[in-house]
Design a protein around this motif. Structure first.
Motif, mmCIF file in Angstrom:
data_model
loop_
_atom_site.group_PDB
_atom_site.id
_atom_site.type_symbol
_atom_site.label_atom_id
_atom_site.label_comp_id
_atom_site.label_asym_id
_atom_site.label_seq_id
_atom_site.Cartn_x
_atom_site.Cartn_y
_atom_site.Cartn_z
ATOM 1 N N THR A 49 0.836 -1.197 0.000
ATOM 2 C CA THR A 49 0.000 0.000 0.000
ATOM 3 C C THR A 49 0.871 1.248 0.000
ATOM 4 N N ASP A 50 0.213 2.393 -0.205
ATOM 5 C CA ASP A 50 0.951 3.659 -0.254
ATOM 6 C C ASP A 50 1.474 4.078 1.111
ATOM 7 N N ALA A 51 0.716 3.794 2.166
ATOM 8 C CA ALA A 51 1.090 4.270 3.504
ATOM 9 C C ALA A 51 0.925 3.144 4.515
ATOM 10 N N PRO A 52 1.806 2.138 4.494
ATOM 11 C CA PRO A 52 1.660 1.024 5.441
ATOM 12 C C PRO A 52 1.826 1.457 6.886
ATOM 13 N N GLY A 53 2.701 2.425 7.121
ATOM 14 C CA GLY A 53 2.903 2.883 8.494
ATOM 15 C C GLY A 53 1.691 3.595 9.059
ATOM 16 N N ALA A 54 0.944 4.302 8.210
ATOM 17 C CA ALA A 54 -0.242 5.020 8.683
ATOM 18 C C ALA A 54 -1.316 4.052 9.157
ATOM 19 N N VAL A 55 -1.534 2.988 8.383
ATOM 20 C CA VAL A 55 -2.524 1.986 8.781
ATOM 21 C C VAL A 55 -2.098 1.301 10.074
ATOM 22 N N LEU A 126 6.624 3.814 17.180
ATOM 23 C CA LEU A 126 7.814 4.363 16.518
ATOM 24 C C LEU A 126 8.162 3.559 15.274
ATOM 25 N N PHE A 127 7.994 2.245 15.343
ATOM 26 C CA PHE A 127 8.230 1.406 14.156
ATOM 27 C C PHE A 127 7.280 1.791 13.030
ATOM 28 N N ALA A 128 6.021 2.068 13.376
ATOM 29 C CA ALA A 128 5.054 2.478 12.359
ATOM 30 C C ALA A 128 5.456 3.799 11.722
ATOM 31 N N LEU A 129 5.985 4.715 12.522
ATOM 32 C CA LEU A 129 6.438 5.991 11.966
ATOM 33 C C LEU A 129 7.628 5.799 11.043
ATOM 34 N N VAL A 130 8.553 4.910 11.435
ATOM 35 C CA VAL A 130 9.717 4.648 10.600
ATOM 36 C C VAL A 130 9.319 3.921 9.325
ATOM 37 N N LEU A 131 8.285 3.076 9.406
ATOM 38 C CA LEU A 131 7.832 2.301 8.252
ATOM 39 C C LEU A 131 7.369 3.202 7.114
ATOM 40 N N GLY A 133 4.555 6.683 6.001
ATOM 41 C CA GLY A 133 3.144 6.940 5.754
ATOM 42 C C GLY A 133 2.444 7.637 6.893
ATOM 43 N N ALA A 134 2.840 7.347 8.127
ATOM 44 C CA ALA A 134 2.228 7.994 9.279
ATOM 45 C C ALA A 134 2.768 9.409 9.415
ATOM 46 N N SER A 135 1.871 10.370 9.606
ATOM 47 C CA SER A 135 2.255 11.776 9.682
ATOM 48 C C SER A 135 2.525 12.189 11.115
ATOM 49 N N ALA A 136 3.440 13.119 11.284
ATOM 50 C CA ALA A 136 3.827 13.548 12.626
ATOM 51 C C ALA A 136 2.669 14.250 13.339
ATOM 52 N N ASP A 137 1.899 15.084 12.611
ATOM 53 C CA ASP A 137 0.803 15.787 13.265
ATOM 54 C C ASP A 137 -0.305 14.817 13.682
ATOM 55 N N THR A 138 -0.578 13.805 12.867
ATOM 56 C CA THR A 138 -1.559 12.794 13.242
ATOM 57 C C THR A 138 -1.099 12.022 14.466
ATOM 58 N N LEU A 255 -11.606 10.081 18.685
ATOM 59 C CA LEU A 255 -10.191 9.991 18.345
ATOM 60 C C LEU A 255 -9.982 10.163 16.846
ATOM 61 N N ALA A 256 -10.825 9.522 16.051
ATOM 62 C CA ALA A 256 -10.694 9.639 14.594
ATOM 63 C C ALA A 256 -10.991 11.049 14.113
ATOM 64 N N ASP A 257 -12.002 11.679 14.716
ATOM 65 C CA ASP A 257 -12.403 13.008 14.273
ATOM 66 C C ASP A 257 -11.374 14.066 14.645
ATOM 67 N N ALA A 258 -10.648 13.846 15.732
ATOM 68 C CA ALA A 258 -9.652 14.827 16.173
ATOM 69 C C ALA A 258 -8.349 14.719 15.391
ATOM 70 N N ALA A 259 -7.997 13.524 14.939
ATOM 71 C CA ALA A 259 -6.722 13.334 14.246
ATOM 72 C C ALA A 259 -6.754 13.988 12.873
ATOM 73 N N PRO A 260 -5.705 14.720 12.499
ATOM 74 C CA PRO A 260 -5.641 15.296 11.147
ATOM 75 C C PRO A 260 -5.662 14.195 10.090
ATOM 76 N N THR A 261 -6.344 14.454 8.984
ATOM 77 C CA THR A 261 -6.520 13.458 7.933
ATOM 78 C C THR A 261 -5.585 13.732 6.771
ATOM 79 N N HIS A 262 -4.954 12.675 6.303
ATOM 80 C CA HIS A 262 -4.111 12.752 5.108
ATOM 81 C C HIS A 262 -4.626 11.741 4.092
ATOM 82 N N PHE A 263 -4.382 12.021 2.829
ATOM 83 C CA PHE A 263 -4.984 11.248 1.751
ATOM 84 C C PHE A 263 -3.900 10.628 0.882
#
Length: 355
Positions: A49-55, A126-131, A133-138, A255-263
């Motif tokens: 996928t495009d953003a495995p770390g985000a998922v 932290l592993f997900a962030l390194v992987l 796709g996950a955004s710092a603000d989220t 929690l979902a509504d508060a987190a910034p959304t990226h596409f």
């Protein structure tokens, strides 16, 4: 010793008592093992996928929230009445520790205990962030909201334990309050939408191929002289747009509504937070009650549906309202516990232990 020091003394005593046995460490070990399994399988499933770390990141955060709402009530639901039954509450109340300091100290201990699960999950986050796709603000916002939600559950447990005399009843009541927020809000949303239904009418023209003759336009593949007939159908659809606000107090939706959304590159949310947010925001949109299309004019329906980004940008965020409801609930129950635990008490329920 000032008030903050007394509160921390109560909290530290509670924490020492909780971590004294092996059960707490076994529970943390099982949690780490489960998160490890989730991390391995999610990484494999999302490797293309495009953003495995985000998922992965959003899944782990939700897993911590789920376990926190399951374990924290059991750890905090008997914080005050458990001491009363053991005969240690009165001993504490004859010291310089005030009732407010006592209740807040127990709340801090319960909150720190719940945050232990978040701390145990940090290496995987932290592993997900390194992987990738996950955004710092989220990540930043989701951690803050998750910590706040764990604090709300801890406050509910400690507050209920001060209001209800029996530890078993207070633990069960805490679970019921958490279930009301998590599951009860979903039930209210579903039932409310089904009750407030609206009739939708669809009108469309279709070609009567038998009556249109055999002469076909080679460019369009349609009859040269089409004979059309109009078909009208109607059906009822739920009106979720009138009850979407019932989900404002749901901790998972909050929690979902508060987190910034990226596409992603296709314009869809790239994590579970954004996917859930999109679903809840789409519930705010009223249904199209009058639609149709014409096969005769070759005016096939055009996909003019708003994009996920347009839906999220044009709808109302509800996380602040939900967080306010949770804060009021937690603070109200803590205030009630302080009032009920205050010594000397004017009245005690029958069978209540004094010392």
């Amino acid at each position: 010793m000032n008030g903050l020091a007394r509160m921390w003394t109560v909290a530290s005593l509670e924490l020492r008592q909780r971590v004294r046995g092996a059960a707490w460490y076994v529970l943390l070990g099982v949690f780490v093992l489960l998160v490890l399994v989730v991390t391995v399988f999610t990484t494999i499933a999302t490797r293309n996928t495009d953003a495995p770390g985000a998922v992965l990141y959003s899944l782990i955060v939700y897993f911590v929230l789920l376990l926190g709402t399951l374990v924290t009530p059991a750890l905090s639901g008997n914080a005050i009445n458990g001491d009363r039954e053991n005969g240690t509450l009165a001993t504490t109340q004859v010291t310089l520790v005030t009732t407010t300091q006592l209740v807040i100290g127990k709340f801090l201990a319960a909150w720190i205990t719940a945050l232990g699960f978040l701390a145990a999950a940090l290496p995987f986050l932290l592993f997900a962030l390194v992987l990738g796709g996950a955004s710092a603000d989220t990540a930043f916002v989701s951690i803050l909201v998750l910590a706040a939600e764990l604090g709300v559950v801890a406050a509910v447990g400690v507050g209920v334990s001060g209001l209800i005399r029996r530890p078993l009843f207070s633990v069960v009541t805490t679970y019921l309050v958490v279930a009301l927020l998590s599951i009860g809000s979903l039930i209210a949303f579903g039932l409310g939408g089904m009750v407030a239904q609206r009739e939708v009418t669809v009108s469309y023209e279709i070609i009567d191929w038998e009556a249109s003759g055999d002469e076909i336009d080679p460019d369009t593949g349609m009859p040269v002289d089409p004979v059309c007939e109009t078909v009208v159908s109607s059906y009822s659809v739920p009106r979720f747009d009138s009850v979407w606000w019932t989900l404002a107090a749901n901790p998972y939706v909050l929690l979902a509504d508060a987190a910034p959304t990226h596409f992603d590159r296709h314009g869809n949310p790239d994590d579970l937070f954004g996917t859930l947010k999109l679903g809840v925001r789409q519930a705010q949109l009223p249904p199209d009650v009058d639609s149709g299309w014409s096969e005769c004019d070759q005016a096939y329906p055009v996909d003019d549906q708003p994009t996920p980004r347009e839906v999220i940008d044009s709808t109302v965020p509800s996380w602040a309202v939900g967080l306010g409801i949770h804060a009021a609930l937690g603070l109200g129950l803590l205030a009630g516990a302080i009032s009920r635990t205050r010594a000397p008490a004017r009245r005690l329920a029958a069978g209540s232990r004094i010392a």
